[in-house]
Design a protein around this motif. Structure first.
Motif, PDB file in Angstrom:
ATOM      1  N   SER A  63       0.418  -0.923  -0.529  1.00  0.00           N
ATOM      2  CA  SER A  63      -0.067  -0.302  -0.015  1.00  0.00           C
ATOM      3  C   SER A  63       0.984   1.131   0.117  1.00  0.00           C
ATOM      4  CB  SER A  63      -1.120  -0.327   0.929  1.00  0.00           C
ATOM      5  OG  SER A  63       0.032   0.370   2.242  1.00  0.00           O
ATOM      6  N   PHE A  64       0.472   2.293  -0.145  1.00  0.00           N
ATOM      7  CA  PHE A  64       1.376   3.572  -0.809  1.00  0.00           C
ATOM      8  C   PHE A  64       0.997   4.641   0.033  1.00  0.00           C
ATOM      9  CE2 PHE A  64       1.647   0.682  -4.321  1.00  0.00           C
ATOM     10  CZ  PHE A  64       2.880   0.483  -4.285  1.00  0.00           C
ATOM     11  N   THR A  65       1.536   5.573   0.745  1.00  0.00           N
ATOM     12  CA  THR A  65       1.133   6.786   1.190  1.00  0.00           C
ATOM     13  C   THR A  65       1.393   8.207   0.400  1.00  0.00           C
ATOM     14  OG1 THR A  65       3.272   7.295   2.052  1.00  0.00           O
ATOM     15  CG2 THR A  65       2.072   6.188   3.297  1.00  0.00           C
ATOM     16  N   TYR A  89      -7.800   5.063  -1.601  1.00  0.00           N
ATOM     17  CA  TYR A  89      -7.575   3.913  -2.763  1.00  0.00           C
ATOM     18  C   TYR A  89      -6.227   3.499  -3.723  1.00  0.00           C
ATOM     19  CZ  TYR A  89      -7.207   3.115  -7.445  1.00  0.00           C
ATOM     20  OH  TYR A  89      -6.811   1.779  -9.056  1.00  0.00           O
ATOM     21  N   PHE A  90      -5.225   4.009  -2.638  1.00  0.00           N
ATOM     22  CA  PHE A  90      -3.477   3.855  -2.997  1.00  0.00           C
ATOM     23  C   PHE A  90      -3.456   3.321  -1.730  1.00  0.00           C
ATOM     24  CE2 PHE A  90      -3.991   7.335  -5.943  1.00  0.00           C
ATOM     25  CZ  PHE A  90      -3.067   6.415  -6.847  1.00  0.00           C
ATOM     26  N   SER A  91      -3.826   3.637  -0.209  1.00  0.00           N
ATOM     27  CA  SER A  91      -3.505   2.983   1.053  1.00  0.00           C
ATOM     28  C   SER A  91      -4.125   1.663   1.355  1.00  0.00           C
ATOM     29  CB  SER A  91      -3.699   3.740   2.138  1.00  0.00           C
ATOM     30  OG  SER A  91      -4.385   4.532   2.332  1.00  0.00           O
ATOM     31  N   GLU A  92      -5.397   2.381   1.399  1.00  0.00           N
ATOM     32  CA  GLU A  92      -6.301   0.624   1.397  1.00  0.00           C
ATOM     33  C   GLU A  92      -7.285   0.914  -0.104  1.00  0.00           C
ATOM     34  OE1 GLU A  92      -7.278   1.811   5.360  1.00  0.00           O
ATOM     35  OE2 GLU A  92      -6.181   0.123   6.298  1.00  0.00           O
ATOM     36  N   PRO A  93      -7.150   0.369  -1.081  1.00  0.00           N
ATOM     37  CA  PRO A  93      -8.561   0.889  -1.617  1.00  0.00           C
ATOM     38  C   PRO A  93      -9.635  -0.244  -1.499  1.00  0.00           C
ATOM     39  CG  PRO A  93      -6.513  -0.812  -2.879  1.00  0.00           C
ATOM     40  CD  PRO A  93      -6.317   0.197  -1.226  1.00  0.00           C
ATOM     41  N   TRP A  94      -9.745  -1.180  -0.810  1.00  0.00           N
ATOM     42  CA  TRP A  94     -10.536  -2.062  -1.010  1.00  0.00           C
ATOM     43  C   TRP A  94     -12.017  -1.387  -0.096  1.00  0.00           C
ATOM     44  CZ3 TRP A  94      -6.504  -3.419   0.582  1.00  0.00           C
ATOM     45  CH2 TRP A  94      -5.771  -3.026   2.254  1.00  0.00           C
ATOM     46  N   THR A  95     -11.384   0.186   0.581  1.00  0.00           N
ATOM     47  CA  THR A  95     -12.573   0.667   1.471  1.00  0.00           C
ATOM     48  C   THR A  95     -12.899   1.496   0.576  1.00  0.00           C
ATOM     49  OG1 THR A  95     -11.104   2.236   1.669  1.00  0.00           O
ATOM     50  CG2 THR A  95     -10.813   0.185   3.593  1.00  0.00           C
ATOM     51  N   THR A  96     -12.970   2.397  -0.807  1.00  0.00           N
ATOM     52  CA  THR A  96     -12.735   2.759  -1.201  1.00  0.00           C
ATOM     53  C   THR A  96     -14.978   2.805  -1.912  1.00  0.00           C
ATOM     54  OG1 THR A  96     -12.416   2.286  -3.088  1.00  0.00           O
ATOM     55  CG2 THR A  96     -11.397   3.689  -2.366  1.00  0.00           C
ATOM     56  N   ASP A  97     -15.227   0.996  -1.479  1.00  0.00           N
ATOM     57  CA  ASP A  97     -16.398   0.877  -2.449  1.00  0.00           C
ATOM     58  C   ASP A  97     -17.421   1.531  -1.159  1.00  0.00           C
ATOM     59  OD1 ASP A  97     -16.353   0.656  -5.255  1.00  0.00           O
ATOM     60  OD2 ASP A  97     -15.779  -1.689  -4.449  1.00  0.00           O
ATOM     61  N   GLU A  98     -16.395   1.780  -0.083  1.00  0.00           N
ATOM     62  CA  GLU A  98     -17.460   1.997   1.352  1.00  0.00           C
ATOM     63  C   GLU A  98     -17.653   3.172   1.745  1.00  0.00           C
ATOM     64  OE1 GLU A  98     -15.730  -0.226   3.945  1.00  0.00           O
ATOM     65  OE2 GLU A  98     -16.362  -2.323   3.348  1.00  0.00           O
ATOM     66  N   HIS A 193      -2.951  -2.856  -8.985  1.00  0.00           N
ATOM     67  CA  HIS A 193      -2.694  -2.589  -8.281  1.00  0.00           C
ATOM     68  C   HIS A 193      -4.225  -2.943  -7.711  1.00  0.00           C
ATOM     69  CE1 HIS A 193      -2.812   0.639  -4.720  1.00  0.00           C
ATOM     70  NE2 HIS A 193      -3.858   1.002  -5.192  1.00  0.00           N
ATOM     71  N   GLU A 194      -5.020  -2.821  -7.829  1.00  0.00           N
ATOM     72  CA  GLU A 194      -6.657  -3.749  -8.260  1.00  0.00           C
ATOM     73  C   GLU A 194      -6.484  -5.205  -7.892  1.00  0.00           C
ATOM     74  OE1 GLU A 194      -9.656  -1.918  -9.630  1.00  0.00           O
ATOM     75  OE2 GLU A 194      -9.110   0.191  -9.064  1.00  0.00           O
ATOM     76  N   LYS A 195      -5.843  -6.144  -8.712  1.00  0.00           N
ATOM     77  CA  LYS A 195      -5.551  -7.317  -8.593  1.00  0.00           C
ATOM     78  C   LYS A 195      -4.612  -7.673  -6.788  1.00  0.00           C
ATOM     79  CE  LYS A 195      -5.097 -10.650 -11.361  1.00  0.00           C
ATOM     80  NZ  LYS A 195      -3.734 -11.450 -12.232  1.00  0.00           N
ATOM     81  N   LEU A 196      -4.034  -6.850  -6.812  1.00  0.00           N
ATOM     82  CA  LEU A 196      -2.799  -7.690  -6.038  1.00  0.00           C
ATOM     83  C   LEU A 196      -3.343  -7.608  -4.580  1.00  0.00           C
ATOM     84  CD1 LEU A 196       0.735  -6.747  -7.228  1.00  0.00           C
ATOM     85  CD2 LEU A 196      -0.117  -8.942  -6.997  1.00  0.00           C
ATOM     86  N   LEU A 197      -4.380  -5.959  -5.009  1.00  0.00           N
ATOM     87  CA  LEU A 197      -4.481  -6.148  -2.944  1.00  0.00           C
ATOM     88  C   LEU A 197      -6.115  -6.659  -2.820  1.00  0.00           C
ATOM     89  CD1 LEU A 197      -3.296  -2.118  -2.536  1.00  0.00           C
ATOM     90  CD2 LEU A 197      -2.611  -4.308  -1.410  1.00  0.00           C
ATOM     91  N   LYS A 198      -6.616  -7.109  -3.792  1.00  0.00           N
ATOM     92  CA  LYS A 198      -8.105  -8.049  -3.449  1.00  0.00           C
ATOM     93  C   LYS A 198      -7.293  -9.085  -3.298  1.00  0.00           C
ATOM     94  CE  LYS A 198     -12.227  -8.404  -6.476  1.00  0.00           C
ATOM     95  NZ  LYS A 198     -12.994  -8.835  -6.914  1.00  0.00           N
ATOM     96  N   GLU A 199      -6.787  -9.654  -3.749  1.00  0.00           N
ATOM     97  CA  GLU A 199      -7.003 -11.027  -3.357  1.00  0.00           C
ATOM     98  C   GLU A 199      -5.753 -11.193  -2.285  1.00  0.00           C
ATOM     99  OE1 GLU A 199      -3.414 -11.894  -7.056  1.00  0.00           O
ATOM    100  OE2 GLU A 199      -5.489 -12.516  -8.424  1.00  0.00           O
ATOM    101  N   SER A 200      -4.760 -10.476  -2.101  1.00  0.00           N
ATOM    102  CA  SER A 200      -3.744 -10.298  -0.243  1.00  0.00           C
ATOM    103  C   SER A 200      -5.600 -10.319   0.409  1.00  0.00           C
ATOM    104  CB  SER A 200      -3.471  -8.875  -0.782  1.00  0.00           C
ATOM    105  OG  SER A 200      -3.029  -9.128   0.657  1.00  0.00           O
ATOM    106  N   ARG A 201      -6.367  -9.591   0.217  1.00  0.00           N
ATOM    107  CA  ARG A 201      -7.421  -8.918   1.366  1.00  0.00           C
ATOM    108  C   ARG A 201      -7.986 -10.443   1.172  1.00  0.00           C
ATOM    109  NH1 ARG A 201      -9.230  -5.849   5.229  1.00  0.00           N
ATOM    110  NH2 ARG A 201     -10.774  -5.309   5.590  1.00  0.00           N
ATOM    111  N   LYS A 202      -7.933 -11.550   0.332  1.00  0.00           N
ATOM    112  CA  LYS A 202      -8.768 -13.118   0.409  1.00  0.00           C
ATOM    113  C   LYS A 202      -8.582 -13.101   0.770  1.00  0.00           C
ATOM    114  CE  LYS A 202     -11.940 -12.105  -3.800  1.00  0.00           C
ATOM    115  NZ  LYS A 202     -12.223 -12.693  -4.999  1.00  0.00           N
TER     116      LYS A 202
END
Length: 214
Positions: A63-65, A89-98, A193-202
């Protein structure tokens, strides 16, 4: 009747006229270069990416600052919130849908056009880590044959990342163009970016140990 219709048209046009907005532009230093956000008190007018910037390869989970390059006191409230949303979006992008999406005030969102319909469908239906084809978006917009028009709508998108046109790909799986072809490297970075962090989250959810019952 004609005069009344003309006056009504002028009233609507005046209401939707954003040319008199007092806009403020702020900059965010991000992993894909400097992002410029312009907006007024009513909402965001544009998001501009640095086409010539070549980000580092996005090959590992991270993730990025991001650093805001403008004084918070000088920003309008919509621009402040947009900066916060982009940082998420760049640090915890999965949160942006919320998170509530920044309010838009660009003319393209003020009119009931095919372009507006396509962009709003993309915004509501294609979530973080997902992708859709141009044809799928055309179908959602009510005309499955309007694939070229969907491509035109993507080129007219004034707020990339916020309205995620980088998630729109070709039916054959190719990523397609981004920003007229000048930003294809940025599109690939965003998708990865989205694919990696989504898979990591799962994965982290699957491996989370179960707590013993009390």
């Amino acid at each position: 009747m004609a005069n009344m219709a003309a006056r009504l048209h002028q009233k609507i046009a005046k209401k939707n006229n954003t040319s008199d907005c007092k806009q403020m532009t702020a900059a965010l230093q991000s992993p894909i270069g400097t992002i410029q956000v312009s907006g007024c008190e009513e909402g965001i007018h544009s998001v501009q990416l640095q086409e010539s910037f070549v980000p580092e390869d996005r090959t590992r989970v991270a993730s990025f600052t991001c650093e805001v390059c403008e004084s918070q006191e000088e920003m309008t409230e919509p621009v402040k919130y947009c900066m916060t949303w982009l940082q998420a979006y760049f640090s915890e992008p999965w949160t942006t849908d919320e998170l509530p999406r920044p309010v838009f005030h660009h003319p393209v969102f003020q009119q009931a056009t095919f372009t507006c319909t396509v962009l709003m469908n993309l915004l509501s239906d294609v979530k973080f880590g997902e992708m859709a084809s141009y044809k799928q978006l055309a179908t959602l917009a009510g005309n499955s044959k309007a694939v070229r028009a969907v491509g035109g709508a993507m080129r007219k998108n004034p707020v990339p990342i916020l309205v995620p046109c980088h998630r729109v790909i070709c039916s054959n799986g190719q990523i397609g163009n981004y920003m007229g072809g000048r930003g294809n490297h940025l599109k690939q970075w965003l998708l990865t970016h989205e694919k990696l962090l989504k898979e990591s989250r799962k994965t982290s959810r699957r491996l989370r140990p179960m707590l013993p019952h009390s």
